[in-house]
Structures are given as structure tokens and as C-alpha cells.
Scaffold this motif. Sequence first.
Motif, PDB file in Angstrom:
ATOM      1  N   GLU A 156      -3.092   0.756  -2.763  1.00  0.00           N
ATOM      2  CA  GLU A 156      -1.774   0.244  -3.129  1.00  0.00           C
ATOM      3  C   GLU A 156      -1.880  -1.152  -3.744  1.00  0.00           C
ATOM      4  O   GLU A 156      -1.218  -1.472  -4.726  1.00  0.00           O
ATOM      5  CB  GLU A 156      -0.878   0.226  -1.882  1.00  0.00           C
ATOM      6  CG  GLU A 156       0.594   0.162  -2.169  1.00  0.00           C
ATOM      7  CD  GLU A 156       1.152   1.416  -2.851  1.00  0.00           C
ATOM      8  OE1 GLU A 156       2.338   1.408  -3.146  1.00  0.00           O
ATOM      9  OE2 GLU A 156       0.403   2.378  -3.136  1.00  0.00           O
ATOM     10  N   LEU A 157      -2.760  -1.982  -3.180  1.00  0.00           N
ATOM     11  CA  LEU A 157      -2.931  -3.325  -3.714  1.00  0.00           C
ATOM     12  C   LEU A 157      -3.621  -3.307  -5.077  1.00  0.00           C
ATOM     13  O   LEU A 157      -3.243  -4.050  -5.994  1.00  0.00           O
ATOM     14  CB  LEU A 157      -3.746  -4.172  -2.739  1.00  0.00           C
ATOM     15  CG  LEU A 157      -3.029  -4.528  -1.436  1.00  0.00           C
ATOM     16  CD1 LEU A 157      -4.009  -5.139  -0.454  1.00  0.00           C
ATOM     17  CD2 LEU A 157      -1.868  -5.471  -1.697  1.00  0.00           C
ATOM     18  N   ARG A 158      -4.634  -2.448  -5.215  1.00  0.00           N
ATOM     19  CA  ARG A 158      -5.346  -2.394  -6.493  1.00  0.00           C
ATOM     20  C   ARG A 158      -4.410  -1.944  -7.604  1.00  0.00           C
ATOM     21  O   ARG A 158      -4.480  -2.428  -8.727  1.00  0.00           O
ATOM     22  CB  ARG A 158      -6.538  -1.425  -6.405  1.00  0.00           C
ATOM     23  CG  ARG A 158      -7.643  -1.847  -5.464  1.00  0.00           C
ATOM     24  CD  ARG A 158      -8.254  -3.177  -5.843  1.00  0.00           C
ATOM     25  NE  ARG A 158      -8.812  -3.168  -7.193  1.00  0.00           N
ATOM     26  CZ  ARG A 158     -10.027  -2.707  -7.498  1.00  0.00           C
ATOM     27  NH1 ARG A 158     -10.805  -2.242  -6.550  1.00  0.00           N
ATOM     28  NH2 ARG A 158     -10.448  -2.745  -8.738  1.00  0.00           N
ATOM     29  N   ARG A 159      -3.534  -1.007  -7.296  1.00  0.00           N
ATOM     30  CA  ARG A 159      -2.601  -0.533  -8.316  1.00  0.00           C
ATOM     31  C   ARG A 159      -1.538  -1.580  -8.620  1.00  0.00           C
ATOM     32  O   ARG A 159      -0.889  -1.514  -9.661  1.00  0.00           O
ATOM     33  CB  ARG A 159      -1.966   0.789  -7.878  1.00  0.00           C
ATOM     34  CG  ARG A 159      -2.989   1.907  -7.770  1.00  0.00           C
ATOM     35  CD  ARG A 159      -2.368   3.255  -7.671  1.00  0.00           C
ATOM     36  NE  ARG A 159      -1.440   3.392  -6.575  1.00  0.00           N
ATOM     37  CZ  ARG A 159      -0.816   4.523  -6.259  1.00  0.00           C
ATOM     38  NH1 ARG A 159      -1.029   5.605  -6.964  1.00  0.00           N
ATOM     39  NH2 ARG A 159       0.010   4.583  -5.244  1.00  0.00           N
ATOM     40  N   ARG A 160      -1.355  -2.542  -7.704  1.00  0.00           N
ATOM     41  CA  ARG A 160      -0.428  -3.647  -7.969  1.00  0.00           C
ATOM     42  C   ARG A 160      -1.175  -4.897  -8.437  1.00  0.00           C
ATOM     43  O   ARG A 160      -0.646  -5.995  -8.434  1.00  0.00           O
ATOM     44  CB  ARG A 160       0.378  -3.959  -6.704  1.00  0.00           C
ATOM     45  CG  ARG A 160       1.367  -2.870  -6.357  1.00  0.00           C
ATOM     46  CD  ARG A 160       2.424  -3.352  -5.369  1.00  0.00           C
ATOM     47  NE  ARG A 160       1.953  -3.290  -3.990  1.00  0.00           N
ATOM     48  CZ  ARG A 160       1.884  -4.347  -3.184  1.00  0.00           C
ATOM     49  NH1 ARG A 160       2.236  -5.531  -3.609  1.00  0.00           N
ATOM     50  NH2 ARG A 160       1.467  -4.221  -1.940  1.00  0.00           N
ATOM     51  N   ASP A 161      -2.478  -4.684  -8.748  1.00  0.00           N
ATOM     52  CA  ASP A 161      -3.305  -5.710  -9.383  1.00  0.00           C
ATOM     53  C   ASP A 161      -3.626  -6.902  -8.501  1.00  0.00           C
ATOM     54  O   ASP A 161      -3.873  -8.001  -8.993  1.00  0.00           O
ATOM     55  CB  ASP A 161      -2.672  -6.203 -10.689  1.00  0.00           C
ATOM     56  CG  ASP A 161      -2.406  -5.059 -11.640  1.00  0.00           C
ATOM     57  OD1 ASP A 161      -3.305  -4.234 -11.812  1.00  0.00           O
ATOM     58  OD2 ASP A 161      -1.282  -4.995 -12.170  1.00  0.00           O
TER      59      ASP A 161
END
Length: 540
Positions: A518-523
Amino acid sequence: MTDTAGAIDYDVLVVGFGPTGAVAAGLLGRLGHRTLVIDRLTDVYDKPRAIALDHEIFRHFDNMGLTEAISPHIEPFTASEHFGVDGQLIRRIDMVAKPYPLGYTPSMVFSQPAVEAELRRHATSFSNVRAELGVELLDLVQTSDRVEARLKDSDGRHRSVTARYVLGCDGASSTVRQIAGLALEDLIFDEPWLVVDVRVNESALARLPQCSAQFCNPARPVSFLIGPKNHRRWEIMLLPGEDARQMERPDNVWKLLAPWLTPQDGELWRAASYRFHALVAADWRSGRILIAGDAAHQQPPFIGQGMCQGLRDATNLVWKLDHVLKGVSSGSLLDSYTVERKQHVIELTGKIKAIGQSICERDPAAARRRDAHILAEGGGKPLLLTRQEIIPPLRAGCLSHHETPARGTLFPQPRIANGSTTRLLDEVTGPGWRVLIDGRSNDAASMLALRAVCPDVSATAVAPAGAGLPNALEEAEGVLANWFDRHAVVAAVVRPDHYVFGTARDATELGDLLREVELRRRDVPAEQDKIPDLKMERTP
């Protein structure tokens, strides 16, 4: 210039309608994005160029719904036997044994014109995909929210269209790459070869080798490939002083084929001279312009990965473009495209070069040392390799920053029991972000509940047939159970392109992994040491 406040014509402009461009356009069409694909040529090239594909690529074709249409033009790849200076067998490259890890024959040969026509047909079956042929790209101008493309139609008329992103799949001499100023890096391989395709008469087929072969003869190295039906290919190294264009002449081609065929034994389909290069673009993205396929890399053909690499580019990039276009991720997700694919291409090209340089050895004494070394590696017998061992994993990019087992590898695809028949896993789960859980684990139920961390990530438990475990699919051949056991994990988070984002040994690690997704997709940067806890606001 187009007013940046005005409407944008397309989400993506794809330049080049070869296999890479057609797959990209088809994937974008299925995902609902307004796509324009253009090509300078007006039809599919009617002679074969690529001849090999593998199970990773066929898996994507299957996900696209193309299996029935292209299967008549595809056959299993035979083993490839390598013969040394004295004609002795020194190495054999075959495919892995059944049950096949991705559910398909691992290596295949195909007829490019027929398959490419089906890829184009599929792409244009979507109402949101428009194909315009006989159209030339003249220039690209980027602004903050779009790219303006100046085009030249077949009648000479100039016009402009706008797109949020441009994808250059326009081949080795890519106009897109040149306009974007994306430089090529030389991976140091440059050899002249003649590629000859023959439709062999039925009466002559039995006289030819029954496996594909590499004749590692220092006098003139030759590759022999068995294509679909009666299609046979020879790749023949040209020697110093030979004129490439003269060697393409039919009388010279038949002289080179004399050890195997006469002109009465078949129809010369194509004879084309090439310089086999090893090149890779320094960067594959310039703002809203990206490149893929031969526009981004070129490599020698010795294990048949050229087209596969281009289609890996398309399947890697399209799900990321989808996330960006739909607002799931910012444009910085696209930076992982170069990181992932460039390293993969460099690593695989290094392996291909090593094989190619071994095959191309022109010094007889060095060639004999090569033969002895390969036989010694096999314990005095011909060395046995599998093609799939040669394909590397992803090393960096949009992956968990914890180096968990199997991270960056292709996730297997077991056959799932469905009454008296079986279905492949992707048919059941779909090819999006997903969590696959070992149904034998005591934590299976709690891990299934963790899907609430990422509501758009599906979660599925799989167990061996006959296990009788509730809420778990049953696999027919133990492929996934063996994979979990081999890596000592109980769950995997898998990306839309089937690469493993990361794995977990228990429910706690899986929860951390899903929060990282989730964090990686929110950069949020992957390099951070501690991933903050995200409250679960939904129930499964």
C-alpha cells in the motif's frame, strides 16, 4: 502548440504496431484506456523474424484471451543440442520436466506473421483502441500534463494529436527514442550473421536434425531451429571478407545449406543478413515518453529471447501506466520500469553473450578447450541445462525492500481441480495484485482476513488435492505446495505481471508485506527502515 487546458485526445499513444506495441495496446484496451496505435507500415510483415516464445509470454497471451486464436500457430520447442569441433554432443538445453511451473510448455516456437495478426486483431477489438496504419511520427513535444505528437498520414497530410503518455515500440531505429534523446549503451557484441528460413518439403524433413542444434564449428558456426510445421531456420555466421548482401542471394544461400538441403527440398522463405548487437538504452523514460522492445534493447538471438524481452517490457509497463492513469499511483511509479527491465535485460544479455561467444569461437584450439570444459562441467558427459534456469529474476524496483525468498521471481501457476476437470490458477484469481496463501498453514484463516489492508488485492488459499481444507482451492499436481515448501514461506504477494513482490513466513510478516504494498503504491520510499502500521478500517 495545443493549449494545455484543452482536452487530451488519448491516454496513451503507442508508436509501432509490432508484437510489443500490439500487446501493449491490447492490455491498455482491456484496462479501459483510450489508446491510439500507429505504424508506418500498412500491414503485418509477411515473413518470420522472431521464432521463439516462452511460458511467461504465453501466460500473458492466455490472460488476454488469445489462446484459442494463436495455438494453431505455436508448437513446443525441441531440445537444443550443441555439437563441438569434432561433431560430438557437448551440451543439451531442454525444458523443465512436468508438471510445468506456469502451466504451459515452457518453451515454444511460433509463426510470427500469423500470431502478430491475431495480436493486432485483439488490440483493435476494443472500442477504446484505434489503430492508424501508414502513419509516420514526425515529432513529440511534452508539456506538464501531455505529449503533443505531430504525425504524417499516408497521403502526406500533417496533423497533431495529444496523449497523456507515449510508448515507443518502433524498433531498433526508434524515432521515439531519438526524439526523446534516450541514448543506447553498447554491451559489446557485434557479429554478422545470415538468417535463412525454409519451408521444407515433407520428403526432406526426416533427413534434417530432429532437435534444434548449435553447430559450434570454428570454420563456420551455425544454429539450426525447428519451427512450426515444416518451417526450419538456419542462422549462419558470416566470415571476414564475405559481403552480407551477396550472401543473401539464393545461389549463395543454397551453397551454405548444402550439408542439409538442395533447392529441390524446399522453398526459400527468407534470407536476411543481420549484425547481431547487444545494446540497451541508458534510460527508458523521458518524462511522459517511454520506450519498449527493440527501441529499448537489442540482443543476440541465441536462446530466442528477443521478442520475449519486448513483451516483458509491455506487461511490466502497462500495469504501472494503469495505476498512474487511474490515480492509484503517482507518475514516479514509472521510474521502476527502467530499474526493473534494464537490469533484467543486461543480466540476460550477459548470459546470451556468453553462450553466443562460446558458439562463435573461431580459433580451433580455443574451441577444443571450450568443448573439454563444457564436458567437464557435465562430469564427462554432455552438460544438461534447462532454458528456464537462464532467465533471471527482477533484482530491484517495485518489490519488497525486504529480501524475502523468491522475491522478484515469476510466481507459479498450478492447475486447480474443478470437478472432473482442472483450470489454471489465473482463470480463478485473475491477473491483478493478489495474495496466494498455503492452505496447509495454521495461519491460513488469519492471513485471508488480512486482505482488508489492501481492499483491492485478492486473497486466495491453495492446498494439495484431497487435503479437505475449508476455504482453500485444491491444486491437482502439487506445484504450489512444492514451491511454498522449497522457499519455506506460507504466502506470497504477486504483482499483476506475475512477479513476486515479496513472501511471508507467517501472518505477521504478511501483514507487514501488504502494508508495504500500500505504501509503495502511494510512493512512500521503499528504503525506509520501519513501515508504519496502517489501521484496518474494513472487515473481510
